[in-house]
Design a protein around this motif. Sequence first.
Motif, PDB file in Angstrom:
ATOM      1  N   ARG A 156      15.646  -6.385  17.446  1.00 55.06           N
ATOM      2  CA  ARG A 156      16.768  -5.460  17.096  1.00 55.06           C
ATOM      3  C   ARG A 156      17.805  -6.328  16.468  1.00 55.06           C
ATOM      4  NH1 ARG A 156      17.532  -2.984  23.080  1.00 55.06           N
ATOM      5  NH2 ARG A 156      16.685  -4.797  23.862  1.00 55.06           N
ATOM      6  N   TRP A 199      22.488  -7.006  17.422  1.00 59.44           N
ATOM      7  CA  TRP A 199      23.254  -8.215  17.286  1.00 59.44           C
ATOM      8  C   TRP A 199      24.335  -8.267  16.384  1.00 59.44           C
ATOM      9  CZ3 TRP A 199      22.486 -12.084  21.050  1.00 59.44           C
ATOM     10  CH2 TRP A 199      21.579 -11.877  21.853  1.00 59.44           C
ATOM     11  N   ASP A 252      19.134 -17.381  24.485  1.00 62.66           N
ATOM     12  CA  ASP A 252      17.888 -16.877  25.518  1.00 62.66           C
ATOM     13  C   ASP A 252      18.328 -17.266  26.811  1.00 62.66           C
ATOM     14  OD1 ASP A 252      18.022 -19.414  25.676  1.00 62.66           O
ATOM     15  OD2 ASP A 252      16.221 -20.046  24.697  1.00 62.66           O
ATOM     16  N   GLU A 283      19.527  -8.905  25.707  1.00 60.75           N
ATOM     17  CA  GLU A 283      19.381  -8.150  24.667  1.00 60.75           C
ATOM     18  C   GLU A 283      19.650  -6.683  25.332  1.00 60.75           C
ATOM     19  OE1 GLU A 283      17.243  -8.878  20.752  1.00 60.75           O
ATOM     20  OE2 GLU A 283      15.893  -7.312  21.825  1.00 60.75           O
ATOM     21  N   ASP A 284      19.071  -6.135  26.152  1.00 60.28           N
ATOM     22  CA  ASP A 284      19.237  -5.071  26.823  1.00 60.28           C
ATOM     23  C   ASP A 284      20.864  -4.936  27.361  1.00 60.28           C
ATOM     24  OD1 ASP A 284      16.830  -4.321  26.399  1.00 60.28           O
ATOM     25  OD2 ASP A 284      16.119  -4.673  28.425  1.00 60.28           O
ATOM     26  N   THR A 344      13.963 -11.550  17.753  1.00 60.34           N
ATOM     27  CA  THR A 344      14.639 -10.284  18.163  1.00 60.34           C
ATOM     28  C   THR A 344      14.036  -9.235  17.202  1.00 60.34           C
ATOM     29  OG1 THR A 344      16.534  -9.027  18.532  1.00 60.34           O
ATOM     30  CG2 THR A 344      16.600 -10.651  16.688  1.00 60.34           C
ATOM     31  N   GLN A 386      22.880  -3.786  24.519  1.00 61.47           N
ATOM     32  CA  GLN A 386      22.916  -2.456  24.353  1.00 61.47           C
ATOM     33  C   GLN A 386      23.632  -1.741  25.360  1.00 61.47           C
ATOM     34  OE1 GLN A 386      20.489  -1.228  21.538  1.00 61.47           O
ATOM     35  NE2 GLN A 386      21.771   0.616  22.189  1.00 61.47           N
ATOM     36  N   ALA A 436      23.421 -16.372  23.978  1.00 59.23           N
ATOM     37  CA  ALA A 436      22.506 -16.464  22.949  1.00 59.23           C
ATOM     38  C   ALA A 436      22.092 -17.890  22.693  1.00 59.23           C
ATOM     39  CB  ALA A 436      23.037 -15.539  22.048  1.00 59.23           C
ATOM     40  N   VAL A 468      21.544 -16.033  16.942  1.00 60.19           N
ATOM     41  CA  VAL A 468      20.694 -14.795  17.301  1.00 60.19           C
ATOM     42  C   VAL A 468      19.591 -15.323  17.442  1.00 60.19           C
ATOM     43  CG1 VAL A 468      20.025 -12.647  16.190  1.00 60.19           C
ATOM     44  CG2 VAL A 468      22.338 -13.422  15.743  1.00 60.19           C
TER      45      VAL A 468
END
Length: 323
Positions: free
Chosen positions: A174, A178, A286, A312-313, A172, A316, A284, A168
């Motif tokens: 958020r 994760w 990056d 990350e988006d 972040t 989601q 992950a 992770v």
Amino acid sequence: MNRSADTEDVDGASWAATRAWAERALPPSERIENAERLRGGWTSQMRRLDVSGPDGKRSLVLRSFVDEFFVQHAEGLLTREARVQDLLAGAGVPAARPLAVDATAEHCDHPSLLMTLLPGTVRLADLGADRRADLLARQLLDIHRVQVDEQSRPRAYQAWTGPERVRVPEATGRPGLWRRAVDVIRREPPAHRPCFLHRDFHPGNVLFDGEGAELRISGVVDWVETSWGPADLDVAHCSTALALLHGVPAGMEFVDRYVAAGGAPAEDPAAHLYWRLLDALAFAPDAEKVAAPWRELGRTDLTPRLVAARLEDYLQALLERYA
């Protein structure tokens, strides 16, 4: 002759033994006149070898594993790629043909595969991405339809991450997102109907030729990870790459393009989400490992911060659509 092609590569390391081995694989009347490093990869060194002989000139591709990790696994990877390339002859998939392989570096400086050169170029620009994505979906379906008998079947797929292996991002904002994503893959893999997988199918491994209405896929490369498993996993991998390369909508829409082409991903949204997140979480923290070679090919806008945000988006968006 380009003397650097004779003794050193662009990083200054000797590849004289590899060059001599490659030349021995040619007809006696042919010689390597020049070598050029090909950009856009991160697992191996790729060179275009320009060869001349009585019948004129042609070009080949030399793949060499030089990184210690990949050298350790080279015997399986290169042997598999050469075998798959042979298998795909006549299968309707535009793949290179193997000419020689030294998977254990018995004769070469590094484990190497010599193969034919496919026409076309990698195209990563945002302009025209929708048209290329449609072609990618059709090509991927053709790969999944490759018929092989049990003896020729590639190895079962391997997951590239797991709930305990996900890294992770430390920065972040958020963390709950994760945790939700990781929780989705805390289960046994969903039941699926296995098929032939490329396993690393994405825009960086596909060559295009032509423009406009004449645009076509002229080659699919990098068959070292070819596997037997769920079509959803190949769809997931290309979707993640498209999300990082062109933005989240491009990644979310690819499965719809695959369906429009005639593909049939898992009917159960939870199962499909599992495969999508199993792939995305492997990038992950990056996604820098794919962004770096893309920047070499001209996408300098793909900064580490941008691709990290897109990853990350994308998580989601997947949870909102399928959870």
